[in-house]
Scaffold this active site. Structure first.
Site, PDB file in Angstrom:
ATOM      1  N   SER A  68     -12.140  -2.288   0.714  1.00 47.46           N
ATOM      2  CA  SER A  68     -12.552  -2.150   2.098  1.00 47.46           C
ATOM      3  C   SER A  68     -14.089  -1.910   2.432  1.00 47.46           C
ATOM      4  CB  SER A  68     -12.459  -0.335   1.747  1.00 47.46           C
ATOM      5  OG  SER A  68     -10.656  -1.151   1.531  1.00 47.46           O
ATOM      6  N   ARG A  87       0.476  -0.980   0.386  1.00 46.42           N
ATOM      7  CA  ARG A  87      -0.263   0.150   0.111  1.00 46.42           C
ATOM      8  C   ARG A  87       0.875   1.137   0.186  1.00 46.42           C
ATOM      9  NH1 ARG A  87      -2.298   3.499   3.784  1.00 46.42           N
ATOM     10  NH2 ARG A  87      -4.797   4.594   3.165  1.00 46.42           N
ATOM     11  N   LYS A 120      -4.812   5.905   7.870  1.00 50.96           N
ATOM     12  CA  LYS A 120      -5.678   6.397   6.094  1.00 50.96           C
ATOM     13  C   LYS A 120      -6.354   7.401   5.796  1.00 50.96           C
ATOM     14  CE  LYS A 120      -8.999   3.672   3.078  1.00 50.96           C
ATOM     15  NZ  LYS A 120      -9.189   2.298   3.227  1.00 50.96           N
TER      16      LYS A 120
END
Ligand code: 3NM
Length: 233
Positions: free
Chosen positions: A129, A60, A158
């Site tokens: 997600s 990520r 995030k």
């Protein structure tokens, strides 16, 4: 629960489904985050996780050039093969294909699952997600292979994620999700108990691992804790 999920029911390839089933039980799902790795590069971070026994790695990365991301993803692909770990790429379908990843992970604002499937083919795992039951149901309907369930606790890792959804949503997933899922968001070794108590068997962690003084030791400890919690709940 998803352990009872009939892989042949939806006519999907058993290899993809079986891979997810086997990896998403009693596992830690480790993610990279160069911004939160205290100066250590992604490869160093991933190596430490793999050495400890983490069996799912997600790449990520938000701020690197595509060239660098491809180089890192290919390196991580090599390492995850050596350690027999699953390799998932976040967001970038092209990067997932080029690096021969096992899977692609999509957020709510990314390309839809069906369209992604038409590009990545039948062998690639697609994770989504989700932050509420309706999103989970939609992702399953659209053919997702696994779900992210979170953010369970509040997190600063995030940007643009919604507020914490709490362990209620974990409980919902444990009772209703027909496919494997991973709990994510603000999960630390000290609060894993609450997540496992509500049925989680696969836990995703970013900063608990990437910010640790000794990533390998921390990951080992977290894996031991997960094993204990799974045994006792
Ligand atoms: N996805 P940490 S929360 C990447 O809820 C990500 O979908 C989330 O980082 C979601 O373990 C999150 O440091 C960040 O809290 C998790």
């Amino acid at each position: 629960r998803y352990s009872l999920y009939d892989v042949s029911k939806k006519g999907l390839t058993t290899t993809r489904k079986e891979k997810v089933l086997s990896y998403f039980t009693n596992n830690i799902y480790g993610l990279t985050a160069s911004k939160y790795s205290r100066g250590r590069d992604n490869i160093t971070v991933v190596k430490a996780m793999l050495k400890a026994g983490v069996k799912i790695i997600q790449y990520r990365e938000k701020k690197y050039t595509r060239k660098i991301m491809l180089k890192e993803a290919r390196e991580i692909r090599k390492l995850t093969r050596e350690y027999n770990a699953l390799f998932i790429v976040n967001d970038y379908i092209d990067l997932a294909i080029m690096s021969e990843a096992d899977g692609i992970h999509l957020g709510q604002d990314d390309w839809p699952v069906q369209d992604t499937r038409s590009i990545v083919g039948e062998n690639m795992i697609i994770g989504v997600s989700t932050h509420a039951p309706a999103q989970a149901e939609e992702a399953i309907r659209n053919g997702a292979d696994y779900l992210g369930i979170g953010p369970v606790f509040s997190t600063n890792t995030k940007e643009d994620v919604c507020d914490a959804v709490g362990t209620e949503y974990v409980k919902y997933a444990a009772e209703n999700a027909e496919i494997p899922w991973v709990a994510i968001g603000g999960i630390k070794e000290h609060n894993m108990y609450h997540v496992c108590k509500n049925g989680a068997r696969c836990i995703a962690m970013v900063t608990e691992l990437t910010m640790a003084d000794d990533i390998e030791k921390k990951a080992q400890s977290v894996l031991r804790t997960l094993e204990e919690l799974a045994k006792n709940s």
